[in-house]
Every structure is written in C-alpha cells, then in structure tokens.
Motif scaffolding. Structure first.
Motif, mmCIF file in Angstrom:
data_model
loop_
_atom_site.group_PDB
_atom_site.id
_atom_site.type_symbol
_atom_site.label_atom_id
_atom_site.label_comp_id
_atom_site.label_asym_id
_atom_site.label_seq_id
_atom_site.Cartn_x
_atom_site.Cartn_y
_atom_site.Cartn_z
ATOM 1 N N THR A 43 -42.990 16.451 50.111
ATOM 2 C CA THR A 43 -41.976 15.397 50.204
ATOM 3 C C THR A 43 -40.570 15.970 50.099
ATOM 4 O O THR A 43 -39.675 15.615 50.882
ATOM 5 N N LEU A 44 -40.370 16.875 49.152
ATOM 6 C CA LEU A 44 -39.042 17.474 48.990
ATOM 7 C C LEU A 44 -38.681 18.388 50.166
ATOM 8 O O LEU A 44 -37.505 18.499 50.528
ATOM 9 N N LEU A 45 -39.694 19.028 50.766
ATOM 10 C CA LEU A 45 -39.422 19.807 51.973
ATOM 11 C C LEU A 45 -38.939 18.895 53.098
ATOM 12 O O LEU A 45 -38.002 19.215 53.827
ATOM 13 N N GLY A 46 -39.601 17.732 53.230
ATOM 14 C CA GLY A 46 -39.187 16.779 54.255
ATOM 15 C C GLY A 46 -37.798 16.222 54.011
ATOM 16 O O GLY A 46 -36.980 16.112 54.940
ATOM 17 N N ILE A 47 -37.511 15.875 52.760
ATOM 18 C CA ILE A 47 -36.169 15.372 52.421
ATOM 19 C C ILE A 47 -35.121 16.450 52.685
ATOM 20 O O ILE A 47 -34.042 16.177 53.230
ATOM 21 N N GLY A 48 -35.433 17.685 52.307
ATOM 22 C CA GLY A 48 -34.498 18.784 52.551
ATOM 23 C C GLY A 48 -34.225 18.998 54.020
ATOM 24 O O GLY A 48 -33.110 19.356 54.409
ATOM 25 N N GLY A 49 -35.257 18.770 54.877
ATOM 26 C CA GLY A 49 -35.056 18.939 56.309
ATOM 27 C C GLY A 49 -34.246 17.828 56.945
ATOM 28 O O GLY A 49 -33.599 18.041 57.969
ATOM 29 N N MET A 50 -34.280 16.614 56.335
ATOM 30 C CA MET A 50 -33.592 15.458 56.937
ATOM 31 C C MET A 50 -32.220 15.193 56.328
ATOM 32 O O MET A 50 -31.271 14.870 57.043
ATOM 33 N N VAL A 51 -32.117 15.286 55.007
ATOM 34 C CA VAL A 51 -30.856 14.949 54.339
ATOM 35 C C VAL A 51 -30.046 16.227 54.179
ATOM 36 O O VAL A 51 -30.065 16.872 53.139
ATOM 37 N N GLY A 52 -29.344 16.589 55.235
ATOM 38 C CA GLY A 52 -28.524 17.790 55.205
ATOM 39 C C GLY A 52 -27.057 17.460 55.364
ATOM 40 O O GLY A 52 -26.549 16.469 54.833
ATOM 41 N N SER A 53 -26.400 18.308 56.134
ATOM 42 C CA SER A 53 -24.964 18.109 56.335
ATOM 43 C C SER A 53 -24.673 16.809 57.068
ATOM 44 O O SER A 53 -23.556 16.289 57.002
ATOM 45 N N GLY A 54 -25.668 16.251 57.775
ATOM 46 C CA GLY A 54 -25.468 14.995 58.483
ATOM 47 C C GLY A 54 -25.045 13.860 57.577
ATOM 48 O O GLY A 54 -24.270 12.988 57.981
ATOM 49 N N LEU A 55 -25.531 13.862 56.338
ATOM 50 C CA LEU A 55 -25.172 12.808 55.399
ATOM 51 C C LEU A 55 -23.681 12.852 55.084
ATOM 52 O O LEU A 55 -23.060 11.807 54.843
ATOM 53 N N TYR A 56 -23.097 14.038 55.086
ATOM 54 C CA TYR A 56 -21.696 14.201 54.702
ATOM 55 C C TYR A 56 -20.760 14.186 55.908
ATOM 56 O O TYR A 56 -19.563 13.975 55.748
#
Length: 653
Positions: A43-56
C-alpha cells in the motif's frame, strides 16, 4: 501451386509464434525472489508512486490554467477512471502473482508480440519518468538555495546549446538516482523500509497542509466575485480530468511487486484499492484547501501550496511544504527504480530480453544487474538530456498498457483455463503413447477434441457449459455461433470492440477540428461506431464466463474493462502528433530487438519442438459408431523426409 503451400504454412506458423501465450508453472507462488512484503508495504509503495510532486505542482497548475476550483471534480472523475484500470490490475495481480505487471498480464492472455511491445514501452516510461522526477527534485532543492547549485555548475562546468540536451549537466539529479539505485539493490525489505520513512514524512506534511488549510479557508474564494466554482465550464473540467488522470499512474508498482508479496491473492487487490482511495482523497482535499485559501486565479503554478501559505502570512510553513515535496519525490523515485528492474527481469526470464538481466543475487534476492544497469542509464538521462519534451511520452505508454490489460481481462475471463505444466527436464521427451490422463498436454488435446465435436452420449447427463461457449438462453437465436471454438467469438469481438473504440474516439476528437465533418456525417459516424462498440460488447456478454474464483475478480465484466478501453483510447488520441511520432520510432526500435533476439530466445519457442512431438491429433471417419471411427493419429517420432507415417489404433467394438 505446390510451391505456394509451404509459404502459406510458414506464414501461419510465424503468426502462431507471434501470438503464443506464456505457459505458467503449477506452483505460481514458487519464486527466486524473497516474498517479504505485506499489505501495508504494498500500500505504501502504491501511495509513494501516486502521491509525488504532482500533489504540490499539478493541483495549482490545473486549478489556475485549466479548471479553476472545479479541479476537485476533475480529480474525482480521474480517480474513478483510474479505478477502472486499477481493478483490472488487481484481478491479474491476484490470479498471476508474478512480477512483470502489464507485460506479464498481456503475455498470459493476448500473446508474445503484444506483451513485448507493452513491456518495451513500459521500460521507456519508467526510465524517462524516473529521470524527470530526479531533475524536478534537483530543481526544487536548488530553488530553496536560490539557484546556487545551478549557477555553480554553469560557471565551473559550462553550458550546452545542443538540441535535446539539457542547458547544463545536472549532477545533483544523477547523484540522487545513483544513491537510490544503491539502496534498491540491497533488497526488497530495505527498499520498503526506506519508502516507509519517506511516505510517513510525506503523509505527515499532507495532514499538516489539510489542517492548516481548512483553518485558513475562506469560502468567498469560490464565489462569483472570484470567477465562481467552474470558471472554465464543463470543457475545463474534462480537460483537467485528462491532466489529473496521470497523477494516478503509480499504482502499477503494486502489481510489479506481486512476486515479492507474502499473500498476493489478498494483498495485491487490497493494496491497490486502499492506495488509490487514499491518493484520490489526498488530491481532492488538497485541491479544496488550496482553492479556499487564496483565489484560484492568483495561484503560482510553480509552487502553489508554499506560495499560498506565504501570502496568508505563514512563510515558515513553506519550509514544511518543501520538505514534504522532496520526500514525496523520493518515494516516486524509489517506485520507478523498484518497478523497472523487475519488468526487465520478467522479460529476460522469458527469453524476450537479454538473459543477463534475469540473474538474481542469492543473498539480496533481487535482480542486481538489471537494477544497476538501468539505474545508471536513468542517471545518464537525468544528467545530460532535456526531458521536458519527452515527459508527455510517458502518457502514451501508460495508456497503452492500461488498454491491453483491460482487453486481457476480457479474453482471460471467457477462455478455458489451460492446465499449467511443470517444465520438462532438459533432454527428456514424453512417451508418445501416454494415456488421456497421463499429462496436462495430452489432457488438453483430448479436451479440445471433445469440446469441438460435442459428442455427448444420449444416456449421459448434460455437462455444464464451459467458458467461452454460447449461453443456453441465446442458442435458439444465435445458433450459428455454436459452431466456433469456445472463446473464439469473444476474441474476435474484443478486437472489433477496440477497433470501434478507436474509430469512435477519432470522430469525437478530430471530427469537428481536424476533419471538419458536416453535422450529419459527424452524427452518423458517431452512431455507427457507437453501435459497433455496443454490439461487440453484447456479443461478448452472451457467452459463458469462468466460474467465480477464490481470488479477487473485476465486477461487471465485460462492461468495466470496455469502459476502461474507451477512456484510455480517448486520452491517447488527445496527445500531440509529436508524441505519436516518437512513440512510433520507439516501437520500430522495439520490433528490431524482438525479431533480432526475443523471438528466437523465447522460452515458449524452446518448448515448441517438444510440443509438436507429443501433440495428439484426431481423425473422425464418417462411417460406423463413435468407438469405431475415432482414431488417434500420432506423429512419427523420427524425422520424416516425405509424408508422415501415421500409427493408427482402432478400438474394438
């Protein structure tokens, strides 16, 4: 005439080679990797892959330039669209717990050439994606120090004025990639632990942003005085959706890690669903607080969150946001470097790519050579190339992979399960006289014989229909479809559905702009291709599916994957023609690699001689009863120079 027949036979055999599917082992849980990852790790691998610089960065860019505060709706629609693709990955990841992600899923259902092309494009996607994130990480850190790193490099190293090369060499980006490569090579557990640390910091910063953001929220920023909630209308919302869709592409790292999961049948679907839900929630809530803190038209696209806090008098919060952004980009880097070598390993293990990349280190249980080689290549990309022009290339590879995985779900669900055979020892040949139940390959041949002829005794009970056969309720109306092999009609219908989707989306995207079609022809083409899409969907639906599996299954098949295919094709056609040109060039290079190396070294190619030696064929003569007329035709075990000798056995009455 006689000279033409061999050429026709060779062409048929060649096409069969291109479309052969991967043979799976009996025990798919057996692996040279270390099955050490839990549901939380995935789950954390998936979150790390999706919630990156795009959020900022992405939230502020879409809000100001494309959709306004309605970026919230764009993320909701994009999250739902991503869910369609993610559920397809979840079913495959549970059913086929092997590394390789979209490449592996396509190989076991669609065929070898399609799997190679998907894997080839995913390789480039990860390499460019990782290098681009590394340069963004370097630029963000450099901006914190007032561009001192950039100025030092330009002064002491120099600048370049060469097309496709960066303005200056980015040693910081290359260095962070090499450091990350070193950590990834220590094993899956070390990579997971490092991802936990960065993910925890990133999620803590997101929580801080949400709490402070809601405290500082001002509803008047959504009022008509500031332009309203959706200043760009429905077209702006849909354009924002197309951009926001790419924020969720990182979930496939979970499927790529399924061979290192302790319990992939349960962990993979749960991790995909939880990570996608949390990532979608994070994007939506951050968009809410960002557009409520300051008017959407005054956002700074480069650093929207930090600038929003600065304008509200909390400049110190900008440092916390910067720390969260750097940690988020670290998790994306780890995700790319974690997935890429495993897909390379899967292709090399199947013989479609150079075998040296399939070597697994005995202690760390990871493909170290693939990790080091492709980590260094990624670092070189980040060091010298201008990646801005290539970033859009990432989208087409991802969307193509999503399309083929969705189509593979339909094909797999409506075909008979092939019994998996353990690999034969080297040099061993099965006996040509094996009985019906003596081996999986012989059992398959006898099953296909009985399925094709449908010879059922009059005194026997009617057996349940198999996957791919026409449903009993539709036989009186569609009796002509019963003459085909189980799954054959479904395969043709899937191809027709994809062609109809391409034509329908082409009319939608280019009909009014590039083609300048009159209203009547535009409407007529939409109706025709829409009917073709729906009829293909209905034709698939009137056939039997596989029985419910103990692992996760995608709901509403074939509707759900069909919608995913339609959406992915639409988004692909929205990309620029230069992206398609670069994509075509990369495909040509991939085909050269495949026909120069992969097709000859494929494991399935090495199985073929044995398969031809042991296959059973049948001849049904028109006279006599069933027991008298069914004769097995065995191939001659010795190489023949003319017509093959046929050993015929006739059963006694």
């Amino acid at each position: 005439m006689a000279g033409r027949l061999p050429r026709s036979a060779d062409l048929t055999r060649f096409c069969q080679k291109l479309n052969r599917v991967k043979t799976l082992e009996d025990d798919m849980m057996e692996t040279t990797f270390n099955r050490c990852l839990s549901t939380v790790d995935l789950t954390l691998l998936g979150i790390g892959g999706m919630v990156g610089s795009g959020l900022y960065v992405l939230t502020g860019t879409v809000a100001k330039e494309i959709a306004g505060p309605a970026v919230i709706v764009s993320f909701i629609i994009a999250g739902f669209a991503s869910l369609l693709a993610a559920l397809c990955y979840a079913e495959f990841g549970a059913r086929v717990p092997k590394t390789g992600s979209a490449y592996m899923f396509t190989y076991v259902s669609m065929g070898e050439i399609w799997a190679f092309l998907i894997g080839w494009n995913v390789l480039l996607e990860y390499m460019i994606g990782g290098a681009a994130v590394a340069r963004a990480w370097s630029g963000y850190l450099d901006s914190i120090f007032n561009h001192k790193i950039k100025n030092f490099t330009e002064t002491h190293i120099g600048t370049w004025q060469v097309p496709f090369l960066a303005h200056y060499p980015d040693f910081l980006a290359a260095g962070i990639l090499l450091i990350a490569t070193a950590f990834i090579s220590f094993g899956a557990k070390v990579s997971s632990w490092l991802n936990h640390v960065f993910s925890a910091i990133s999620m803590g910063v997101i929580l801080f942003i949400l709490i402070m953001g809601f405290i500082l929220a001002e509803p008047k920023n959504w009022s008509a005085q500031e332009g309203g909630f959706a200043p760009y209308g429905l077209s702006g919302i849909m354009a924002g959706t197309a951009t926001c869709f790419y924020a969720f592409v990182g979930f496939d790292v979970i499927a790529a890690s399924s061979e290192e999961a302790r319990n992939p049948q349960r962990a993979v679907p749960r991790a995909i669903a939880i990570s996608l839900g949390l990532a979608t929630g994070a994007y939506i809530l951050v968009s809410v607080v960002l557009t409520l803190m300051v008017p959407w038209h005054s956002l700074d696209p480069e650093s929207a969150l930090a600038d929003a806090f600065y304008r509200r008098g909390y400049s110190w919060a900008g440092f916390i946001v910067a720390a969260g952004s750097i940690c988020a980009m670290n998790t994306v880097l780890l995700s790319n470097l974690f997935s890429l070598p495993r897909i390379v390993y899967a292709m090399a293990e199947d013989g479609l790519f150079f075998r040296v990349f399939s070597r697994v280190h005995p202690r760390t249980q990871v493909p170290v050579i693939a990790i080091v080689v492709f980590g260094v290549l990624m670092a070189l990309l980040a060091l010298i190339f201008d990646l801005e022009a290539l970033v859009q290339f990432l989208s087409i590879g991802t969307l193509l992979a999503y399309t083929f995985v969705a189509a593979s779900i339909v094909v797999l669900r409506f075909q008979q399960e092939r019994p998996a055979a353990p690999p034969q020892p080297a040099g061993s040949q099965p006996s040509p006289g094996l009985s019906e139940g003596s081996g999986p390959s012989e059992l398959k041949e006898y099953e296909s014989f009985s399925d094709k002829l449908q010879l059922v005794g009059t005194g026997k009970a009617k057996e349940p229909r198999e996957p791919g056969q026409l449903k009993a309720a539709f036989e009186p109306y569609l009796e002509f479809l019963s003459d085909f092999y189980p799954g054959e009609v479904v395969t043709v219908a899937v191809v027709t559905l994809m062609v109809s989707a391409v034509c329908l989306c082409s009319v939608l995207v280019f009909g009014n702009t590039h083609l300048h079609l009159p209203t009547w022809s535009y409407s007529l083409l939409l109706v025709l291709f829409g009917l073709g899409f729906l009829l293909s969907l209905l034709l698939i639906g009137v056939h039997e599916q596989q029985q419910s599996s103990p692992t996760f299954q995608l709901p509403l098949v074939p509707l759900t994957p069909a919608l995913s295919i339609l959406l992915n094709i639409y988004l692909m056609l929205k990309l620029s023609y230069l992206t398609w040109l670069r994509f075509s060039i990369w495909l040509i290079v991939g085909l050269l690699v495949y026909f120069g190396y992969g097709i000859w070294h494929s494991k399935e190619n090495l199985r073929e001689p044995a398969a031809r030696d042991t296959s059973a064929r049948y001849v049904v003569f028109p006279s006599g009863s069933l027991e008298e007329t069914v004769q097995a035709v065995q191939p001659n075990p010795q190489p023949s120079t003319g017509l093959p000798d046929m050993a015929t056995e006739e059963a006694s009455r």
